[in-house]
Design a protein around this motif. Structure first.
Motif, PDB file in Angstrom:
ATOM      1  N   ARG A  11      76.767  39.531 -26.334  1.00  0.00           N
ATOM      2  CA  ARG A  11      75.828  38.441 -26.593  1.00  0.00           C
ATOM      3  C   ARG A  11      75.010  38.055 -25.360  1.00  0.00           C
ATOM      4  O   ARG A  11      75.549  37.810 -24.294  1.00  0.00           O
ATOM      5  N   PRO A  12      73.678  37.980 -25.508  1.00  0.00           N
ATOM      6  CA  PRO A  12      72.861  37.472 -24.409  1.00  0.00           C
ATOM      7  C   PRO A  12      73.030  35.953 -24.291  1.00  0.00           C
ATOM      8  O   PRO A  12      73.272  35.269 -25.293  1.00  0.00           O
ATOM      9  N   LEU A  13      72.917  35.455 -23.078  1.00  0.00           N
ATOM     10  CA  LEU A  13      73.014  34.014 -22.821  1.00  0.00           C
ATOM     11  C   LEU A  13      71.667  33.554 -22.285  1.00  0.00           C
ATOM     12  O   LEU A  13      71.196  34.047 -21.259  1.00  0.00           O
ATOM     13  N   PHE A  14      71.048  32.601 -22.971  1.00  0.00           N
ATOM     14  CA  PHE A  14      69.708  32.165 -22.614  1.00  0.00           C
ATOM     15  C   PHE A  14      69.671  30.787 -21.962  1.00  0.00           C
ATOM     16  O   PHE A  14      68.729  30.487 -21.240  1.00  0.00           O
ATOM     17  N   THR A  15      70.636  29.922 -22.263  1.00  0.00           N
ATOM     18  CA  THR A  15      70.588  28.549 -21.756  1.00  0.00           C
ATOM     19  C   THR A  15      71.893  28.205 -21.041  1.00  0.00           C
ATOM     20  O   THR A  15      72.924  28.841 -21.265  1.00  0.00           O
ATOM     21  N   ALA A  16      71.839  27.164 -20.210  1.00  0.00           N
ATOM     22  CA  ALA A  16      73.056  26.700 -19.530  1.00  0.00           C
ATOM     23  C   ALA A  16      74.086  26.258 -20.565  1.00  0.00           C
ATOM     24  O   ALA A  16      75.284  26.515 -20.407  1.00  0.00           O
ATOM     25  N   GLU A  17      73.641  25.641 -21.642  1.00  0.00           N
ATOM     26  CA  GLU A  17      74.561  25.204 -22.701  1.00  0.00           C
ATOM     27  C   GLU A  17      75.302  26.396 -23.302  1.00  0.00           C
ATOM     28  O   GLU A  17      76.488  26.320 -23.595  1.00  0.00           O
ATOM     29  N   GLN A  18      74.615  27.519 -23.476  1.00  0.00           N
ATOM     30  CA  GLN A  18      75.269  28.708 -24.012  1.00  0.00           C
ATOM     31  C   GLN A  18      76.329  29.239 -23.052  1.00  0.00           C
ATOM     32  O   GLN A  18      77.389  29.689 -23.478  1.00  0.00           O
ATOM     33  N   LEU A  42      75.239  39.507 -14.995  1.00  0.00           N
ATOM     34  CA  LEU A  42      74.044  38.731 -14.687  1.00  0.00           C
ATOM     35  C   LEU A  42      73.073  39.501 -13.804  1.00  0.00           C
ATOM     36  O   LEU A  42      73.491  40.282 -12.949  1.00  0.00           O
ATOM     37  N   THR A  43      71.790  39.227 -14.012  1.00  0.00           N
ATOM     38  CA  THR A  43      70.729  39.670 -13.114  1.00  0.00           C
ATOM     39  C   THR A  43      70.001  38.399 -12.684  1.00  0.00           C
ATOM     40  O   THR A  43      69.569  37.614 -13.537  1.00  0.00           O
ATOM     41  N   LEU A  44      69.889  38.199 -11.378  1.00  0.00           N
ATOM     42  CA  LEU A  44      69.232  37.001 -10.846  1.00  0.00           C
ATOM     43  C   LEU A  44      67.788  37.302 -10.478  1.00  0.00           C
ATOM     44  O   LEU A  44      67.439  38.440 -10.148  1.00  0.00           O
ATOM     45  N   ARG A  45      66.955  36.277 -10.504  1.00  0.00           N
ATOM     46  CA  ARG A  45      65.565  36.421 -10.064  1.00  0.00           C
ATOM     47  C   ARG A  45      65.515  36.614  -8.547  1.00  0.00           C
ATOM     48  O   ARG A  45      64.815  37.476  -8.043  1.00  0.00           O
ATOM     49  N   MET A  46      66.265  35.781  -7.839  1.00  0.00           N
ATOM     50  CA  MET A  46      66.341  35.835  -6.377  1.00  0.00           C
ATOM     51  C   MET A  46      67.791  36.102  -5.995  1.00  0.00           C
ATOM     52  O   MET A  46      68.697  35.486  -6.562  1.00  0.00           O
ATOM     53  N   ARG A  79      71.746  40.610  -6.496  1.00  0.00           N
ATOM     54  CA  ARG A  79      70.975  40.189  -7.673  1.00  0.00           C
ATOM     55  C   ARG A  79      71.696  40.537  -8.963  1.00  0.00           C
ATOM     56  O   ARG A  79      71.446  39.924  -9.992  1.00  0.00           O
ATOM     57  N   ARG A  80      72.566  41.550  -8.928  1.00  0.00           N
ATOM     58  CA  ARG A  80      73.275  41.987 -10.141  1.00  0.00           C
ATOM     59  C   ARG A  80      74.769  41.963  -9.880  1.00  0.00           C
ATOM     60  O   ARG A  80      75.229  42.499  -8.873  1.00  0.00           O
ATOM     61  N   PHE A  81      75.518  41.398 -10.815  1.00  0.00           N
ATOM     62  CA  PHE A  81      76.969  41.351 -10.671  1.00  0.00           C
ATOM     63  C   PHE A  81      77.620  40.923 -11.972  1.00  0.00           C
ATOM     64  O   PHE A  81      76.952  40.452 -12.892  1.00  0.00           O
ATOM     65  N   ILE A  82      78.934  41.089 -12.024  1.00  0.00           N
ATOM     66  CA  ILE A  82      79.740  40.619 -13.149  1.00  0.00           C
ATOM     67  C   ILE A  82      80.652  39.536 -12.616  1.00  0.00           C
ATOM     68  O   ILE A  82      81.261  39.695 -11.550  1.00  0.00           O
ATOM     69  N   ALA A  83      80.738  38.417 -13.320  1.00  0.00           N
ATOM     70  CA  ALA A  83      81.566  37.290 -12.883  1.00  0.00           C
ATOM     71  C   ALA A  83      82.114  36.549 -14.095  1.00  0.00           C
ATOM     72  O   ALA A  83      81.580  36.649 -15.199  1.00  0.00           O
ATOM     73  N   ARG A  84      83.187  35.799 -13.884  1.00  0.00           N
ATOM     74  CA  ARG A  84      83.785  34.982 -14.938  1.00  0.00           C
ATOM     75  C   ARG A  84      83.093  33.617 -14.932  1.00  0.00           C
ATOM     76  O   ARG A  84      82.897  33.007 -13.889  1.00  0.00           O
ATOM     77  N   ASP A 103      67.839  28.391 -13.660  1.00  0.00           N
ATOM     78  CA  ASP A 103      66.489  28.958 -13.570  1.00  0.00           C
ATOM     79  C   ASP A 103      66.417  30.171 -12.643  1.00  0.00           C
ATOM     80  O   ASP A 103      65.394  30.841 -12.584  1.00  0.00           O
ATOM     81  N   ASN A 104      67.501  30.489 -11.926  1.00  0.00           N
ATOM     82  CA  ASN A 104      67.547  31.707 -11.115  1.00  0.00           C
ATOM     83  C   ASN A 104      68.146  32.887 -11.902  1.00  0.00           C
ATOM     84  O   ASN A 104      68.197  33.999 -11.403  1.00  0.00           O
TER      85      ASN A 104
END
Length: 177
Positions: free
Chosen positions: A85-92, A103-107, A113-118, A141-142
């Motif tokens: 499942r993609p996650l689009f919002t902080a609430e999700q 995750l892929t970060l903007r900055m 910029r790319r990693f897996i985390a709990r 927003d990052n």
């Protein structure tokens, strides 16, 4: 989501909600003279069916034809979130505390910029994560893109890993005589 995806999401969310579904998020990818518009929907308390996707596609296409927010040709796709499942919002993110996400970060943050985390929590618009390098606080927003990493063993879609002995070597079963 991009600015255009957010604009389109605000336009289409009431239509999706009127069908008793939730618009999780939108991916909008313009390429040259065409674009891809992908909507992710969820059905609270049950799985999303093909009938749900068809109904949303039909209703949303009518709204898009009238409002015309996309000036180029586009392909409309309506999808369930799937097991990754993609996650689009902080609430999700808050709904899936304890789960792992890719995750892929903007900055870059902490040099990556790319990693897996709990996912360990959410404070306002900050997502709290536990990563092998330590705990992280990532402003939502990052986050450019995020997806859950399904536990295939827990879902029964993969075999349990074989036990390993000291030093990571596999133990051989003893033969009984």
């Amino acid at each position: 989501m991009t600015g255009k995806a957010t604009e389109i999401g605000e336009l289409l969310a009431p239509t999706v909600e009127a069908l008793g579904l939730e618009l999780l998020g939108i991916e909008f990818a313009p390429t040259g003279h065409s674009a891809l518009l992908r909507l992710y929907i969820d059905a609270p308390g049950r799985l999303v069916g093909i009938e749900d996707c068809e109904a949303v596609s039909r209703e949303v296409a009518a709204v898009l034809d009238v409002e015309d927010p996309i000036t180029s040709q586009y392909t409309l796709e309506v999808s369930s979130p799937g097991i990754d499942r993609p996650l689009f919002t902080a609430e999700q993110f808050g709904r899936f505390v304890g789960e792992q996400a890719k995750l892929t970060l903007r900055m870059a943050q902490d040099g990556r910029r790319r990693f897996i985390a709990r996912i360990t929590g959410v404070e306002g618009d900050v997502v709290l994560l536990a990563h092998e390098a330590g705990d992280m606080r990532v402003p939502h927003d990052n986050i450019e893109k995020a997806r859950l990493v399904p536990d295939l063993v827990a879902l029964g879609l993969a075999a349990q890993p074989k036990p390993t002995g000291p030093g990571g070597t596999r133990r051989k079963a003893k033969k009984e005589s």
